[in-house]
Design an enzyme around this catalytic site. Structure first.
Site, PDB file in Angstrom:
ATOM      1  N   GLY A  89       3.322  -5.575   2.776  1.00  0.00           N
ATOM      2  CA  GLY A  89       4.666  -5.713   3.341  1.00  0.00           C
ATOM      3  C   GLY A  89       4.619  -6.822   4.380  1.00  0.00           C
ATOM      4  N   ILE A 142       7.957  -5.813  10.436  1.00  0.00           N
ATOM      5  CA  ILE A 142       6.779  -5.183  11.039  1.00  0.00           C
ATOM      6  C   ILE A 142       5.517  -5.904  10.568  1.00  0.00           C
ATOM      7  CG2 ILE A 142       5.466  -3.040  11.371  1.00  0.00           C
ATOM      8  CD1 ILE A 142       8.034  -1.479  10.889  1.00  0.00           C
ATOM      9  N   ARG A 144      15.613   1.239   7.527  1.00  0.00           N
ATOM     10  CA  ARG A 144      16.895   1.929   7.651  1.00  0.00           C
ATOM     11  C   ARG A 144      17.995   0.977   8.069  1.00  0.00           C
ATOM     12  NH1 ARG A 144      17.722   6.717  11.533  1.00  0.00           N
ATOM     13  NH2 ARG A 144      15.953   5.846  12.665  1.00  0.00           N
ATOM     14  N   ASN A 155      11.952   4.193  -1.304  1.00  0.00           N
ATOM     15  CA  ASN A 155      10.595   3.921  -0.803  1.00  0.00           C
ATOM     16  C   ASN A 155       9.492   4.678  -1.534  1.00  0.00           C
ATOM     17  OD1 ASN A 155      11.584   2.012   0.847  1.00  0.00           O
ATOM     18  ND2 ASN A 155      11.380   3.149   2.754  1.00  0.00           N
ATOM     19  N   ARG A 174       7.573   5.599  23.108  1.00  0.00           N
ATOM     20  CA  ARG A 174       8.991   5.630  23.487  1.00  0.00           C
ATOM     21  C   ARG A 174       9.242   6.653  24.600  1.00  0.00           C
ATOM     22  NH1 ARG A 174      11.087   5.057  17.208  1.00  0.00           N
ATOM     23  NH2 ARG A 174      11.544   2.814  17.325  1.00  0.00           N
ATOM     24  N   HIS A 191       8.266  12.580  12.277  1.00  0.00           N
ATOM     25  CA  HIS A 191       8.891  11.370  12.821  1.00  0.00           C
ATOM     26  C   HIS A 191      10.383  11.427  12.519  1.00  0.00           C
ATOM     27  CE1 HIS A 191       9.111   7.348  14.272  1.00  0.00           C
ATOM     28  NE2 HIS A 191       9.354   6.798  13.104  1.00  0.00           N
TER      29      HIS A 191
HETATM   30  N1  APR Z   1       4.965  -4.182  -2.473  1.00  0.00           N
HETATM   31  C1  APR Z   1       4.773  -4.948  -1.378  1.00  0.00           C
HETATM   32  N2  APR Z   1       5.766  -5.234  -0.514  1.00  0.00           N
HETATM   33  C2  APR Z   1       6.967  -4.727  -0.776  1.00  0.00           C
HETATM   34  C3  APR Z   1       7.233  -3.904  -1.897  1.00  0.00           C
HETATM   35  C4  APR Z   1       6.163  -3.646  -2.781  1.00  0.00           C
HETATM   36  N3  APR Z   1       6.305  -2.899  -3.864  1.00  0.00           N
HETATM   37  N4  APR Z   1       8.542  -3.564  -1.877  1.00  0.00           N
HETATM   38  C5  APR Z   1       9.075  -4.124  -0.777  1.00  0.00           C
HETATM   39  N5  APR Z   1       8.143  -4.839  -0.107  1.00  0.00           N
HETATM   40  C6  APR Z   1       8.279  -5.645   1.096  1.00  0.00           C
HETATM   41  C7  APR Z   1       9.616  -6.374   1.191  1.00  0.00           C
HETATM   42  O1  APR Z   1       9.657  -7.515   0.314  1.00  0.00           O
HETATM   43  C8  APR Z   1       9.655  -6.751   2.669  1.00  0.00           C
HETATM   44  O2  APR Z   1       9.068  -8.011   2.928  1.00  0.00           O
HETATM   45  O3  APR Z   1       8.261  -4.838   2.271  1.00  0.00           O
HETATM   46  C9  APR Z   1       8.790  -5.650   3.328  1.00  0.00           C
HETATM   47  C10 APR Z   1       9.570  -4.768   4.278  1.00  0.00           C
HETATM   48  O4  APR Z   1       9.967  -5.535   5.337  1.00  0.00           O
HETATM   49  P1  APR Z   1      11.355  -5.304   6.115  1.00  0.00           P
HETATM   50  O5  APR Z   1      12.451  -5.134   5.110  1.00  0.00           O
HETATM   51  O6  APR Z   1      11.490  -6.382   7.124  1.00  0.00           O
HETATM   52  O7  APR Z   1      11.118  -3.869   6.812  1.00  0.00           O
HETATM   53  P2  APR Z   1      10.353  -3.561   8.177  1.00  0.00           P
HETATM   54  O8  APR Z   1      11.304  -3.629   9.308  1.00  0.00           O
HETATM   55  O9  APR Z   1       9.099  -4.328   8.236  1.00  0.00           O
HETATM   56  O10 APR Z   1      10.045  -1.996   7.962  1.00  0.00           O
HETATM   57  C11 APR Z   1       9.162  -1.573   6.935  1.00  0.00           C
HETATM   58  O11 APR Z   1       8.542   0.468   8.020  1.00  0.00           O
HETATM   59  O12 APR Z   1       9.321   1.554   9.942  1.00  0.00           O
HETATM   60  C12 APR Z   1       9.384   1.481   8.544  1.00  0.00           C
HETATM   61  O13 APR Z   1      11.645   2.207   8.091  1.00  0.00           O
HETATM   62  C13 APR Z   1      10.769   1.106   8.071  1.00  0.00           C
HETATM   63  O14 APR Z   1      10.342   1.727   5.799  1.00  0.00           O
HETATM   64  C14 APR Z   1      10.469   0.627   6.677  1.00  0.00           C
HETATM   65  C15 APR Z   1       9.110  -0.063   6.836  1.00  0.00           C
END
Ligand code: APR
Length: 313
Positions: free
Chosen positions: A9, A13, A84, A97, A153, A177
């Site tokens: 990902g 984050i 979210r 997810n 927090r 959580h």
């Molecule tokens: N494999 C790898 N990466 C993936 C996949 C997958 N199958 N599906 C989605 N992603 C990637 C997306 O392309 C994106 O770059 O996961 C990333 C998620 O990043 P954001 O949308 O920016 O989300 P983020 O704020 O990083 O949060 C990620 O953590 O706290 C939790 O609720 C939040 O579930 C969320 C996760």
């Protein structure tokens, strides 16, 4: 040999994790994302390589969409998934997810079978449960990041309310959580002084309520997406504790098998994190009132886990 940290990902984050891992000198970093996003991930990796000369680190940061590139990773941190959005609960994310976690678990199992795995994707307690089930990894090598964030927090809000340094606020938050997590005022201290001696009952209730809804408070401000700085730091300290065998005691979502009366669920509990991963769960002697609150959060986690199993079926 350098340690290898795989970040699955490359979103909000993930990019902060990459920067922190590099700046803390934890090892080389491989960021993995889906093919449709891999160029953005590669851009972020390159940007971090170009930050290194001034950032005072020499980590190699690369990006990929191929799980083969995470081979031999020491730590895997999973943030893959949707965050979210305003009006969504963490459970609303479940259906989306869980499919993503399925794909990630398969890739990690095949390529990084010895890694310490930290799951961040929400709904956290159900996703870490699913990842553990799907990989079959030993329970000491799978943990969820939530308690470290929820506790941060809680500590931050107390420091803000009392006008004291956050470094002197110590405490812990137990449970899932979600909105029924359990901050423990009785065991929280401000420079060794019990919180219950320096804050009123009303103040403490207000601080606990804000902690329980802290994620939602940020989601409402953003409108789109959820918190990223504090979740990234919270996962990085878990990774660091493992990689450096720091033997830190951190609240993490760990598999409870009877601890706190919880059987077969991942919930937030104080864990000793060292070279073997989750080496121990500490059991706090809770009051009857605290036990009832913990039973309630455990019931919510169980419900989400069951809903997740139903989605998969
Ligand atoms: N494999 C790898 N990466 C993936 C996949 C997958 N199958 N599906 C989605 N992603 C990637 C997306 O392309 C994106 O770059 O996961 C990333 C998620 O990043 P954001 O949308 O920016 O989300 P983020 O704020 O990083 O949060 C990620 O953590 O706290 C939790 O609720 C939040 O579930 C969320 C996760």
């Amino acid at each position: 040999m350098r340690k290898k940290i795989a970040l699955v990902g490359a979103g909000q984050i993930g990019q902060n994790l990459a920067m922190l891992a590099a700046m803390k000198g934890l090892g080389d970093v491989v960021i993995l994302d889906v093919p449709a996003y891999v160029n953005v991930a590669k851009g972020k990796a390159l940007d971090l390589m170009e930050m290194a000369p001034n950032g005072d680190y020499d980590a190699n940061v690369t990006a990929t969409s191929d799980y083969k590139d995470i081979k031999g990773a020491d730590v895997v941190i999973v943030t893959a998934g949707k965050p979210r959005e305003a009006g969504m609960t963490r459970e609303d994310l479940l259906a989306i997810n869980i499919k993503i976690i399925g794909a990630v678990a398969a890739g990690v199992k095949e390529n990084a079978p010895n890694a310490f795995c930290i799951i961040v994707t929400n709904p956290l307690d159900a996703m870490v449960y699913a990842f553990h089930k799907m990989t079959g990894f030993p329970k000491n090598r799978v943990a969820g990041m939530a308690g470290t964030l929820d506790t941060a927090r809680w500590r931050a809000f107390i420091a803000m309310e009392l006008g004291v340094s956050v470094q002197d606020v110590a405490g812990t938050v137990l449970g899932g959580h979600g909105p029924d997590m359990v901050p423990l005022p009785r065991l929280t201290t401000v420079g060794g002084v019990p919180l219950t001696d320096v804050a009123s009952k009303e103040q403490i209730e207000k601080l606990a309520a804000r902690t329980r809804e802290a994620g939602t408070e940020i989601v409402k401000l953003f409108g789109k997406g959820s918190a990223f700085f504090s979740p990234a730091w919270s996962a990085i300290i878990m990774a660091e504790a493992y990689l450096k065998d720091q033997r830190r005691v951190l609240p993490c979502a760990a598999l409870c098998e009877g601890e706190y009366g919880v059987k077969g669920l991942f919930i937030g509990v104080p864990c000793l994190i060292g070279a073997k991963g989750v080496e121990k769960i500490y059991e706090i002697k809770l009051t009857d009132e605290e036990k009832a609150l913990l039973a309630k959060t455990a019931a919510s986690v169980k419900k989400t886990v069951e809903e997740t199993a139903a989605v998969k079926a």
